[in-house]
Motif scaffolding. Structure first.
Motif, PDB file in Angstrom:
ATOM      1  N   ALA A 256       0.730  -1.119   0.042  1.00 56.70           N
ATOM      2  CA  ALA A 256      -0.075  -0.152   0.135  1.00 56.70           C
ATOM      3  C   ALA A 256       1.055   1.276   0.041  1.00 56.70           C
ATOM      4  O   ALA A 256       0.475   2.252  -0.464  1.00 56.70           O
ATOM      5  N   SER A 257       1.901   1.291   0.736  1.00 55.75           N
ATOM      6  CA  SER A 257       2.999   2.447   0.847  1.00 55.75           C
ATOM      7  C   SER A 257       3.611   2.590  -0.693  1.00 55.75           C
ATOM      8  O   SER A 257       3.958   3.902  -0.916  1.00 55.75           O
ATOM      9  N   ARG A 258       3.732   1.516  -1.433  1.00 56.25           N
ATOM     10  CA  ARG A 258       4.313   1.709  -2.789  1.00 56.25           C
ATOM     11  C   ARG A 258       3.210   2.223  -3.695  1.00 56.25           C
ATOM     12  O   ARG A 258       3.620   3.170  -4.485  1.00 56.25           O
ATOM     13  N   HIS A 259       2.191   1.975  -3.568  1.00 61.30           N
ATOM     14  CA  HIS A 259       1.137   2.261  -4.679  1.00 61.30           C
ATOM     15  C   HIS A 259       0.488   3.543  -4.077  1.00 61.30           C
ATOM     16  O   HIS A 259      -0.136   4.297  -4.992  1.00 61.30           O
ATOM     17  N   LEU A 260       0.315   3.793  -2.716  1.00 59.33           N
ATOM     18  CA  LEU A 260      -0.536   5.132  -2.307  1.00 59.33           C
ATOM     19  C   LEU A 260      -2.016   4.709  -2.779  1.00 59.33           C
ATOM     20  O   LEU A 260      -2.633   5.763  -3.224  1.00 59.33           O
ATOM     21  N   ASN A 261      -2.555   3.639  -3.001  1.00 56.75           N
ATOM     22  CA  ASN A 261      -3.823   3.226  -3.355  1.00 56.75           C
ATOM     23  C   ASN A 261      -4.372   2.112  -2.917  1.00 56.75           C
ATOM     24  O   ASN A 261      -3.473   0.997  -3.267  1.00 56.75           O
ATOM     25  N   MET A 262      -5.209   1.817  -2.133  1.00 55.19           N
ATOM     26  CA  MET A 262      -5.942   0.820  -1.700  1.00 55.19           C
ATOM     27  C   MET A 262      -6.295  -0.395  -2.496  1.00 55.19           C
ATOM     28  O   MET A 262      -6.080  -1.698  -2.373  1.00 55.19           O
ATOM     29  N   THR A 263      -6.886   0.284  -3.761  1.00 54.61           N
ATOM     30  CA  THR A 263      -7.428  -0.975  -4.730  1.00 54.61           C
ATOM     31  C   THR A 263      -6.369  -1.412  -5.375  1.00 54.61           C
ATOM     32  O   THR A 263      -6.327  -2.595  -5.501  1.00 54.61           O
ATOM     33  N   ARG A 264      -5.337  -0.547  -5.882  1.00 50.02           N
ATOM     34  CA  ARG A 264      -4.161  -1.223  -6.396  1.00 50.02           C
ATOM     35  C   ARG A 264      -3.257  -2.160  -5.548  1.00 50.02           C
ATOM     36  O   ARG A 264      -2.883  -3.590  -6.011  1.00 50.02           O
ATOM     37  N   ALA A 265      -3.304  -1.819  -4.433  1.00 47.76           N
ATOM     38  CA  ALA A 265      -2.567  -2.719  -3.421  1.00 47.76           C
ATOM     39  C   ALA A 265      -3.477  -4.007  -3.206  1.00 47.76           C
ATOM     40  O   ALA A 265      -2.805  -5.102  -3.134  1.00 47.76           O
ATOM     41  N   ALA A 266      -4.612  -3.759  -3.025  1.00 47.69           N
ATOM     42  CA  ALA A 266      -5.623  -5.081  -3.069  1.00 47.69           C
ATOM     43  C   ALA A 266      -5.524  -6.149  -4.232  1.00 47.69           C
ATOM     44  O   ALA A 266      -5.577  -7.299  -4.110  1.00 47.69           O
TER      45      ALA A 266
ATOM     46  N   LEU B  21      -4.534   9.190  -0.937  1.00 47.33           N
ATOM     47  CA  LEU B  21      -3.801   8.529   0.156  1.00 47.33           C
ATOM     48  C   LEU B  21      -2.131   8.970   0.173  1.00 47.33           C
ATOM     49  O   LEU B  21      -1.553   9.003  -0.686  1.00 47.33           O
ATOM     50  N   GLN B  22      -1.675   9.418   1.545  1.00 47.95           N
ATOM     51  CA  GLN B  22      -0.448   9.741   1.591  1.00 47.95           C
ATOM     52  C   GLN B  22       0.277   9.116   2.935  1.00 47.95           C
ATOM     53  O   GLN B  22      -0.599   8.785   3.607  1.00 47.95           O
ATOM     54  N   LEU B  23       1.445   8.985   3.082  1.00 46.21           N
ATOM     55  CA  LEU B  23       2.046   8.442   3.922  1.00 46.21           C
ATOM     56  C   LEU B  23       2.178   9.363   5.347  1.00 46.21           C
ATOM     57  O   LEU B  23       2.329  10.800   4.744  1.00 46.21           O
ATOM     58  N   SER B  24       2.063   9.113   6.456  1.00 44.01           N
ATOM     59  CA  SER B  24       2.317   9.954   7.574  1.00 44.01           C
ATOM     60  C   SER B  24       3.619  10.301   7.729  1.00 44.01           C
ATOM     61  O   SER B  24       4.700   9.589   7.062  1.00 44.01           O
ATOM     62  N   ASP B  25       4.234  10.965   8.610  1.00 41.04           N
ATOM     63  CA  ASP B  25       5.729  11.095   8.805  1.00 41.04           C
ATOM     64  C   ASP B  25       6.311   9.872   9.259  1.00 41.04           C
ATOM     65  O   ASP B  25       7.213   9.302   8.834  1.00 41.04           O
TER      66      ASP B  25
ATOM     67  N   ARG C 211       8.991   7.192   7.095  1.00 41.79           N
ATOM     68  CA  ARG C 211      10.313   6.820   7.912  1.00 41.79           C
ATOM     69  C   ARG C 211      10.346   5.399   7.591  1.00 41.79           C
ATOM     70  O   ARG C 211      11.595   4.877   7.507  1.00 41.79           O
ATOM     71  N   ILE C 212       9.451   4.432   7.710  1.00 39.35           N
ATOM     72  CA  ILE C 212       9.555   3.133   7.634  1.00 39.35           C
ATOM     73  C   ILE C 212       9.391   2.321   6.421  1.00 39.35           C
ATOM     74  O   ILE C 212       9.726   1.260   5.909  1.00 39.35           O
ATOM     75  N   ALA C 213       8.750   2.963   5.394  1.00 40.36           N
ATOM     76  CA  ALA C 213       8.098   2.599   4.235  1.00 40.36           C
ATOM     77  C   ALA C 213       9.383   2.146   3.404  1.00 40.36           C
ATOM     78  O   ALA C 213       9.566   0.934   2.871  1.00 40.36           O
ATOM     79  N   PRO C 214      10.283   2.809   3.096  1.00 39.89           N
ATOM     80  CA  PRO C 214      11.516   2.385   2.360  1.00 39.89           C
ATOM     81  C   PRO C 214      12.025   1.079   2.860  1.00 39.89           C
ATOM     82  O   PRO C 214      12.248   0.267   2.039  1.00 39.89           O
ATOM     83  N   ALA C 215      12.202   0.889   3.968  1.00 43.45           N
ATOM     84  CA  ALA C 215      13.080  -0.263   4.645  1.00 43.45           C
ATOM     85  C   ALA C 215      12.255  -1.558   4.357  1.00 43.45           C
ATOM     86  O   ALA C 215      12.617  -2.545   4.219  1.00 43.45           O
ATOM     87  N   VAL C 216      10.712  -1.174   4.992  1.00 43.86           N
ATOM     88  CA  VAL C 216       9.830  -2.447   4.759  1.00 43.86           C
ATOM     89  C   VAL C 216       9.739  -2.981   3.446  1.00 43.86           C
ATOM     90  O   VAL C 216       9.616  -4.145   3.178  1.00 43.86           O
ATOM     91  N   GLN C 217       9.692  -1.996   2.490  1.00 47.56           N
ATOM     92  CA  GLN C 217       9.371  -2.425   0.922  1.00 47.56           C
ATOM     93  C   GLN C 217      10.638  -3.088   0.466  1.00 47.56           C
ATOM     94  O   GLN C 217      10.668  -4.076  -0.047  1.00 47.56           O
ATOM     95  N   LYS C 218      11.850  -2.829   0.859  1.00 44.07           N
ATOM     96  CA  LYS C 218      13.144  -3.381   0.489  1.00 44.07           C
ATOM     97  C   LYS C 218      13.098  -4.666   1.129  1.00 44.07           C
ATOM     98  O   LYS C 218      13.567  -5.712   0.493  1.00 44.07           O
TER      99      LYS C 218
ATOM    100  N   ASP D 136      15.191  -1.840  -7.973  1.00 46.42           N
ATOM    101  CA  ASP D 136      13.827  -2.393  -7.498  1.00 46.42           C
ATOM    102  C   ASP D 136      13.271  -3.202  -8.449  1.00 46.42           C
ATOM    103  O   ASP D 136      12.819  -4.439  -7.865  1.00 46.42           O
ATOM    104  N   PHE D 137      13.401  -3.177  -9.691  1.00 49.16           N
ATOM    105  CA  PHE D 137      12.810  -4.156 -10.797  1.00 49.16           C
ATOM    106  C   PHE D 137      13.533  -5.383 -10.508  1.00 49.16           C
ATOM    107  O   PHE D 137      13.000  -6.361 -10.582  1.00 49.16           O
ATOM    108  N   GLN D 138      14.943  -5.335 -10.533  1.00 46.13           N
ATOM    109  CA  GLN D 138      15.694  -6.499 -10.383  1.00 46.13           C
ATOM    110  C   GLN D 138      15.574  -7.563  -9.126  1.00 46.13           C
ATOM    111  O   GLN D 138      15.539  -8.878  -8.945  1.00 46.13           O
ATOM    112  N   LEU D 139      15.148  -6.603  -8.179  1.00 43.66           N
ATOM    113  CA  LEU D 139      14.825  -7.247  -6.599  1.00 43.66           C
ATOM    114  C   LEU D 139      13.518  -8.197  -7.073  1.00 43.66           C
ATOM    115  O   LEU D 139      13.201  -8.950  -6.579  1.00 43.66           O
ATOM    116  N   ARG D 140      12.429  -7.179  -7.584  1.00 43.44           N
ATOM    117  CA  ARG D 140      11.163  -7.894  -7.738  1.00 43.44           C
ATOM    118  C   ARG D 140      11.127  -8.913  -8.818  1.00 43.44           C
ATOM    119  O   ARG D 140      10.414  -9.856  -8.472  1.00 43.44           O
TER     120      ARG D 140
END
Length: 298
Positions: free
Chosen positions: A17-27, A60-64, A68-75, A115-119
């Motif tokens: 969800a933090s990557r898409h910033l859209n609940m529909t696309r995340a779902a 939809l936007q990320l809070s502060d 802080r945690i989105a990049p690490a969790v996504q990675k 990011d593409f190579q990781l995915r």
């Protein structure tokens, strides 16, 4: 805080969800309902005692804390996917050759390739650059990213990024008014009518570009930064140079000269790698761009 306290499902829902910033696309990516994604994120927020998202008029936007945690969790989840794919040794990497116009490679793709190579570690991505003039029916490439209006014959064209062009130059030129352009060397691209269209949009008398002509905007802008003249190019592809102050946009006027497209020949069936690349590229457009050094300091 110990990781064992948190559900991987909840963290995965947040990562997507933090990557898409859209609940529909995340779902859609997670193959669950939108309500399920919202429930998982609310459960994670309850455990953390902090909101991770803000719902604003802009969407939809990320809070502060979410920022802080989105990049690490996504990675972390991208690395898990890459690690698990190594167990599938029976499937050889799928070679995929992508031709990319140099400006898009410079301004959007390079900083996202990891990011593409990781995915998609199962794709052996080969990148070639081109000057926007290629025939997919005869070229030995699987797909191409190019700039234009999308009206190419026998080609599937997936719209990517809008890229209106504007005046870009070195700050040392000190451009303040439209009249200042008359003392400058106006650099040219292969699209010969751009300066005429920009002058009309800016409401100034016709300009007479006589500077060197370039077949790639990225080279033209490099020449402009070196003091060779003034360029018309997409500011969105040079955000790093603008943020650093090496390049300036003296006037707000922009004109629509085209956009970037992912294209492939309709004479061949699309490969699974093409569909993966297409979905990933479209997904990057919904994300915030990678932070610049100046962003991190502010």
């Amino acid at each position: 805080m110990s990781l064992a306290r948190y559900s991987l499902n909840h963290l995965h829902a947040f990562a997507v969800a933090s990557r898409h910033l859209n609940m529909t696309r995340a779902a859609n990516e997670l193959c669950v309902t939108q309500a399920a994604v919202s429930h998982q994120i609310k459960a994670l927020e309850a455990q953390l005692g902090k909101p991770l998202f803000l719902r604003t008029a802009r969407g939809l936007q990320l809070s502060d804390d979410g920022e802080r945690i989105a990049p690490a969790v996504q990675k972390a989840f991208a690395q898990l996917d890459a690690a698990l794919s190594l167990l599938d040794e029976g499937t050889p990497p799928q070679r995929f050759t992508l031709a990319v116009v140099g400006t898009y490679l410079h301004g959007h793709l390079l900083e996202r390739l990891q990011d593409f190579q990781l995915r998609h570690p199962g794709i052996d991505l080969r990148i070639q650059t081109h000057n926007n003039k290629l025939d997919l029916a005869t070229e030995t490439v699987d797909a191409a990213i190019r700039f234009g209006d999308g009206a190419w014959r026998r080609v599937e064209a997936v719209p990517l990024q809008a890229a209106p062009v504007t005046v870009l130059c070195a700050p040392e030129l000190g451009l303040k008014s439209l009249q200042d352009l008359r003392r400058c060397t106006l650099l040219r691209s292969y699209r010969s009518d751009e300066w005429v269209a920009w002058a009309q949009a800016a409401g100034c008398p016709p300009l007479n570009p006589r500077g060197p002509q370039f077949d790639a905007s990225v080279l033209m802008v490099q020449a402009a930064m070196a003091g060779a003249g003034v360029a018309l190019a997409p500011a969105v592809m040079f955000r790093r140079e603008l943020a650093s102050g090496r390049l300036v946009q003296p006037f707000a006027v922009e004109i629509d000269a085209g956009r970037y497209w992912l294209t492939r020949s309709l004479g061949r069936d699309p490969s699974p790698a093409f569909d993966m690349l297409k979905d990933w590229l479209v997904g990057t457009l919904a994300e915030r761009p990678p932070a610049l050094d100046s962003d991190r300091m502010n």
